[in-house]
Design a protein around this motif. Structure first.
Motif, PDB file in Angstrom:
ATOM      1  N   UNK A   1       0.827  -1.210   0.000  1.00 24.54           N
ATOM      2  CA  UNK A   1       0.000   0.000   0.000  1.00 24.54           C
ATOM      3  C   UNK A   1       0.866   1.266   0.000  1.00 24.54           C
ATOM      4  N   UNK A   2       2.044   1.190   0.626  1.00 22.76           N
ATOM      5  CA  UNK A   2       2.970   2.326   0.556  1.00 22.76           C
ATOM      6  C   UNK A   2       3.439   2.528  -0.892  1.00 22.76           C
ATOM      7  N   UNK A   3       3.634   1.413  -1.599  1.00 26.92           N
ATOM      8  CA  UNK A   3       4.019   1.505  -3.014  1.00 26.92           C
ATOM      9  C   UNK A   3       2.900   2.139  -3.837  1.00 26.92           C
ATOM     10  N   UNK A   4       1.645   1.824  -3.494  1.00 27.84           N
ATOM     11  CA  UNK A   4       0.503   2.444  -4.178  1.00 27.84           C
ATOM     12  C   UNK A   4       0.599   3.965  -4.053  1.00 27.84           C
ATOM     13  N   UNK A   5       0.895   4.448  -2.869  1.00 31.91           N
ATOM     14  CA  UNK A   5       1.065   5.897  -2.635  1.00 31.91           C
ATOM     15  C   UNK A   5       2.230   6.433  -3.462  1.00 31.91           C
ATOM     16  N   UNK A   6       3.353   5.748  -3.384  1.00 37.38           N
ATOM     17  CA  UNK A   6       4.580   6.257  -3.990  1.00 37.38           C
ATOM     18  C   UNK A   6       4.577   6.152  -5.510  1.00 37.38           C
ATOM     19  N   UNK A   7       3.750   5.238  -6.063  1.00 38.71           N
ATOM     20  CA  UNK A   7       3.730   5.063  -7.516  1.00 38.71           C
ATOM     21  C   UNK A   7       2.416   5.527  -8.145  1.00 38.71           C
ATOM     22  N   UNK A   8       1.612   6.258  -7.385  1.00 38.62           N
ATOM     23  CA  UNK A   8       0.295   6.677  -7.889  1.00 38.62           C
ATOM     24  C   UNK A   8       0.415   7.385  -9.241  1.00 38.62           C
ATOM     25  N   UNK A   9       1.500   8.126  -9.432  1.00 37.57           N
ATOM     26  CA  UNK A   9       1.672   8.896 -10.681  1.00 37.57           C
ATOM     27  C   UNK A   9       2.083   7.999 -11.845  1.00 37.57           C
ATOM     28  N   UNK A  10       2.387   6.729 -11.569  1.00 35.73           N
ATOM     29  CA  UNK A  10       2.780   5.816 -12.652  1.00 35.73           C
ATOM     30  C   UNK A  10       1.620   4.923 -13.104  1.00 35.73           C
ATOM     31  N   UNK A  11       0.494   4.991 -12.395  1.00 34.65           N
ATOM     32  CA  UNK A  11      -0.665   4.177 -12.746  1.00 34.65           C
ATOM     33  C   UNK A  11      -1.310   4.685 -14.036  1.00 34.65           C
ATOM     34  N   UNK A  12      -1.580   3.786 -14.964  1.00 37.96           N
ATOM     35  CA  UNK A  12      -2.204   4.154 -16.236  1.00 37.96           C
ATOM     36  C   UNK A  12      -3.604   3.547 -16.308  1.00 37.96           C
ATOM     37  N   UNK A  13      -4.652   4.380 -16.085  1.00 36.06           N
ATOM     38  CA  UNK A  13      -6.022   3.839 -16.034  1.00 36.06           C
ATOM     39  C   UNK A  13      -6.572   3.429 -17.402  1.00 36.06           C
ATOM     40  N   UNK A  14      -5.806   3.663 -18.487  1.00 33.79           N
ATOM     41  CA  UNK A  14      -6.271   3.159 -19.786  1.00 33.79           C
ATOM     42  C   UNK A  14      -5.794   1.727 -20.006  1.00 33.79           C
ATOM     43  N   UNK A  15      -4.947   1.238 -19.098  1.00 34.14           N
ATOM     44  CA  UNK A  15      -4.412  -0.115 -19.281  1.00 34.14           C
ATOM     45  C   UNK A  15      -4.772  -1.084 -18.163  1.00 34.14           C
ATOM     46  N   UNK A  16      -5.208  -0.575 -17.019  1.00 31.02           N
ATOM     47  CA  UNK A  16      -5.532  -1.474 -15.906  1.00 31.02           C
ATOM     48  C   UNK A  16      -6.497  -0.803 -14.939  1.00 31.02           C
ATOM     49  N   UNK A  17      -7.272  -1.619 -14.232  1.00 30.03           N
ATOM     50  CA  UNK A  17      -8.067  -1.100 -13.123  1.00 30.03           C
ATOM     51  C   UNK A  17      -7.143  -0.944 -11.922  1.00 30.03           C
ATOM     52  N   UNK A  18      -7.606  -0.219 -10.909  1.00 28.52           N
ATOM     53  CA  UNK A  18      -6.796  -0.047  -9.708  1.00 28.52           C
ATOM     54  C   UNK A  18      -6.573  -1.406  -9.033  1.00 28.52           C
ATOM     55  N   UNK A  19      -7.621  -2.243  -9.011  1.00 33.91           N
ATOM     56  CA  UNK A  19      -7.490  -3.577  -8.399  1.00 33.91           C
ATOM     57  C   UNK A  19      -6.426  -4.397  -9.126  1.00 33.91           C
ATOM     58  N   UNK A  20      -6.424  -4.332 -10.461  1.00 36.97           N
ATOM     59  CA  UNK A  20      -5.434  -5.074 -11.243  1.00 36.97           C
ATOM     60  C   UNK A  20      -4.024  -4.564 -10.969  1.00 36.97           C
ATOM     61  N   UNK A  21      -3.911  -3.239 -10.925  1.00 36.76           N
ATOM     62  CA  UNK A  21      -2.597  -2.627 -10.667  1.00 36.76           C
ATOM     63  C   UNK A  21      -2.074  -3.032  -9.284  1.00 36.76           C
ATOM     64  N   UNK A  22      -2.950  -2.973  -8.289  1.00 34.64           N
ATOM     65  CA  UNK A  22      -2.531  -3.357  -6.933  1.00 34.64           C
ATOM     66  C   UNK A  22      -2.210  -4.848  -6.879  1.00 34.64           C
TER      67      UNK A  22
END
Lengths: 214, 213
Positions: free
Chosen positions: B91-112
């Motif tokens: 979950x700390x990684x989720x915070x630290x990498x939030x700017x790298x998440x691409x919502x056109x390629x994955x859902x948040x659940x998939x990314x996590x």
């Protein structure tokens, strides 16, 4: 780069689930770096993983879990945005991490017939190596005891049935018996991972096998 | 040579709501929380973490995903203390990498899920995990909203499709992703309609490549 030979669903699924030996992970990551079709298929299978996470078992976290997590996150700051890797015909990034650079930096060892190889350091369960085959040269006729993945990085090779060019991956199993030959014109460089030693059908390479780890 | 892409190429069993004239705007659309715990838009919450270091948004994400990540890790063989530690790390990684998440390629659940999976490989199997080359973001900081919506909706369909599988088939998939099956035991035939989500991700990759060149 037109890729005709792709990863199988099994391999992509196992990579998505995170259950492959490291050497196979390396080949899959290398192929996916080169092939957007397989990258999209991987994304679809990871979405299944997301669904499993969403629907799966839940376990209560510690009372101070959120506060501890925020502290962890803030103390280390944001992850830097990875710089785009300029790659013109060079190795894909995951492979560069194992080789320590590009094809020019590989420390090859001759294994006979003009063929050169280098073993890459991976965890147990499967082994990975780079193979450099001179244009037109033949690899020893061999069968396989386990699963063998051959990712073409440059040049091309043919066996009895097909042609494998840059970006293509060949998936060989127990029942594959073939004689790959590098195409004339350009040396062929391949990344190979296998979970068993190869089996040669001629006597000489079999004797040499323990020394060369081919 | 195996090119076993058939199971991914099957036509989707669900209708596709493409070309609808009145897509709701991002921000007003609520992604259904299939657990019935309320409605949340995880993409928006993650954007608030990214843009404003919003702790309330993060707390909502944490409340939903941290117990799932911990459950996922325990099912994958971690003891309670290690699972707690790793869940915090994820979950700390989720915070630290939030700017790298691409919502056109994955859902948040998939990314996590992918972050938790990598953590499991690292902590439990003590193995390095080679990852595909990162594609970066290209010059556009804000992704196409219709593409985001379509991908998120398609991800929900995958969740629904998994929950509707016959129990034995569903169990095999769960065991595969919990890390209980070796690669030779994994059956590629998931019985899931994944062709549409694959096509959406492919389109997103094509857009990204265009932006990069």
């Amino acid at each position: 780069m037109t890729i005709r030979h792709h990863l199988s669903d099994n391999l992509l699924m196992a990579y998505a689930a995170g259950t492959l030996p490291e050497a196979f992970d390396l080949v899959v990551a290398t192929h996916v770096s080169l092939c957007d079709e397989c990258r999209a298929r991987l994304g679809a299978l990871e979405a299944v993983g997301g669904a499993v996470l969403e629907e799966g078992p839940r376990c209560a976290v510690a009372d101070d879990s959120l506060a501890a997590t925020l502290q962890r996150a803030r103390s280390r700051g944001k992850e830097p945005i990875p710089a785009p890797v300029p790659r013109v015909g060079g190795f894909p990034e995951p492979l560069r991490g194992y080789v320590g650079g590009d094809v020019a930096g590989v420390r090859w060892r001759a294994i006979g017939g003009g063929v050169r190889q280098t073993i890459l350091p991976t965890a147990r369960g499967a082994s990975a190596r780079l193979l450099h085959i001179p244009a037109g040269a033949r690899l020893p006729d061999h069968g396989h005891r386990g699963l063998e993945l051959t990712q073409v990085l440059r040049g091309a090779f043919r066996d009895e049935d097909d042609r494998f060019g840059p970006g293509d991956i060949e998936i060989a199993s127990e029942d594959t018996q073939h004689t790959p030959v590098a195409e004339p014109g350009e040396d062929c460089v391949c990344l190979i991972a296998t979970d068993a030693p190869l089996r040669f059908t001629t006597m000489l390479p079999r004797i040499a096998q323990p020394f060369f780890r081919i | 040579m195996l090119i076993g892409i058939e199971s991914l190429e099957n036509p989707p069993a669900l209708p596709i709501l493409l070309g609808s004239a009145d897509w709701p705007r991002r921000g007003r659309r609520a992604v259904a929380d299939v657990t019935g715990e309320g409605e949340q838009n995880w993409v928006d919450l993650l954007a608030r973490v990214r843009d404003g270091q919003d702790e309330a948004a993060f707390a909502a994400l944490f409340g939903h995903f941290a117990p799932r990540v911990k459950g996922f890790l325990m099912r994958g063989g971690a003891g309670e203390a290690l699972a707690e530690e790793c869940a915090q790390e994820v979950m700390a990684t989720v915070w630290r990498k939030a700017h790298l998440f691409d919502p056109t390629r994955a859902s948040v659940a998939t990314w996590i899920f992918t972050i938790a999976r990598n953590r499991r490989i690292d902590a439990l199997r003590r193995q390095r995990r080679p990852e595909p080359e990162d594609l970066g973001w290209g010059p556009e900081p804000e992704p196409d909203q219709a593409a985001v919506m379509e991908l998120q909706q398609e991800s929900e369909r995958v969740v629904e499709a998994v929950s509707r599988l016959p129990p034995n088939q569903r169990e095999l998939i769960e065991r595969a992703f919990f890390g209980e099956l070796s690669h030779s035991e994994i059956a590629a035939e998931t019985g899931l309609p994944l062709g549409t989500i694959k096509s959406r991700i492919r389109l997103a990759l094509d857009r990204l490549r265009q932006n990069m060149s």
